[in-house]
Design an enzyme around this catalytic site. Sequence first.
Site, PDB file in Angstrom:
ATOM      1  N   LYS A  52      12.377   8.388  32.985  1.00 28.99           N
ATOM      2  CA  LYS A  52      12.783   9.398  33.979  1.00 28.99           C
ATOM      3  C   LYS A  52      14.210   9.111  34.459  1.00 28.99           C
ATOM      4  CE  LYS A  52       8.004  10.359  35.203  1.00 28.99           C
ATOM      5  NZ  LYS A  52       6.854  10.191  36.086  1.00 28.99           N
ATOM      6  N   GLN A  96       5.270   7.110  41.228  1.00 28.57           N
ATOM      7  CA  GLN A  96       4.588   6.958  39.938  1.00 28.57           C
ATOM      8  C   GLN A  96       3.135   6.534  40.159  1.00 28.57           C
ATOM      9  OE1 GLN A  96       6.019   7.874  37.082  1.00 28.57           O
ATOM     10  NE2 GLN A  96       4.228   7.376  35.885  1.00 28.57           N
ATOM     11  N   ASP A 119       6.661  16.656  41.313  1.00 33.97           N
ATOM     12  CA  ASP A 119       5.488  16.523  40.429  1.00 33.97           C
ATOM     13  C   ASP A 119       4.551  17.722  40.577  1.00 33.97           C
ATOM     14  OD1 ASP A 119       5.393  14.118  38.889  1.00 33.97           O
ATOM     15  OD2 ASP A 119       5.025  12.938  40.698  1.00 33.97           O
TER      16      ASP A 119
HETATM   17  N1  GUN Z   1       1.502   8.999  36.067  1.00 31.14           N
HETATM   18  C1  GUN Z   1       1.231   9.563  34.863  1.00 31.14           C
HETATM   19  N2  GUN Z   1       1.840  10.763  34.769  1.00 31.14           N
HETATM   20  C2  GUN Z   1       2.504  10.946  35.931  1.00 31.14           C
HETATM   21  C3  GUN Z   1       3.331  11.998  36.407  1.00 31.14           C
HETATM   22  O1  GUN Z   1       3.559  13.017  35.759  1.00 31.14           O
HETATM   23  N3  GUN Z   1       3.834  11.813  37.664  1.00 31.14           N
HETATM   24  C4  GUN Z   1       3.574  10.706  38.417  1.00 31.14           C
HETATM   25  N4  GUN Z   1       4.109  10.638  39.648  1.00 31.14           N
HETATM   26  N5  GUN Z   1       2.815   9.719  37.989  1.00 31.14           N
HETATM   27  C5  GUN Z   1       2.285   9.841  36.755  1.00 31.14           C
END
Ligand code: GUN
Length: 284
Positions: A52, A96, A119
């Site tokens: 990211k 996350q 998200d």
């Molecule tokens: N953990 C696995 N996929 C994601 C996601 O798309 N966003 C976040 N914040 N955590 C994750």
Amino acid sequence: MPEIIDGKAISAAVKEKAAKEVAKLKEQGIEVTLAVIIVGEDPASRVYVNNKKKACEQLGIISREYALPDTTTMEELLALIDRLNKDKAVNGILCQMPLPNGLNGKLVTDAIDPAKDVDAFHPVNVGKIMIGDYDFLPCTPAGVMELLKSTGVEISGKRAVVIGRSDIVGKPMAMLLLHANATVTICHSRTKNLPEICREADILVAAVGRADFVTADMVKDGAVVIDVGMNRPEGRKLCGDVAFCEVADKCSAITPVPGGVGPMTIAMLMKNTITAAKRQNGIN
Ligand code: GUN
């Protein structure tokens, strides 16, 4: 041979467009900023967060990382989110998941300002997705829709089957397909006659979390198969939920793992971060 849907190339095109938008905002004095929180040392989460950050750098988005130890308390985590919610320089916030044991992911999700929830996990944003009136696209399902678009497959009127009912993927995926006028079935661990239902799918989306779950006998000839799985079975490389080789022989198009849905999720996150910055600055 089926079409192998190239998520890397399609995500690169989405990111290229996004980079232009970031540059345009910069000309207007707006610096797009994403705050990424990671708690603990989960190796998979570390890889995702690094990817990211890398995407932000590529696009000219400022990424701020908050790496917290797994001894972090709920109070400390919520205090950080409160600070980031109030920080006008921060456009998007993501924490996350999963969080280490003892920390409540739901409370964290609920604490993020819906206007910065890139998200699209906050209940307000989930509700907006449900009624088809949303600013933030749920990243993985939105990425899948882009991949489907790239194949040129007509979605309207088609039978779509989503395997998996998670809040992050399965449920919002079904909603986006429904908004595109597919007839949608959600299957899960209690579904009876799962192979039979899957065989009816023109579009089959697997989001189960089990390697090789979808086998050739579950796939209709000529179906489009999208594999959301990211599994790391012991002694094997990263693989999806679909037994790729045998299923590829039956379908018209299929996503590989890696290089399918994964890169799209990050590209859509970048798009959401730009949308957040625009909305916060009164730009539509
Ligand atoms: N953990 C696995 N996929 C994601 C996601 O798309 N966003 C976040 N914040 N955590 C994750």
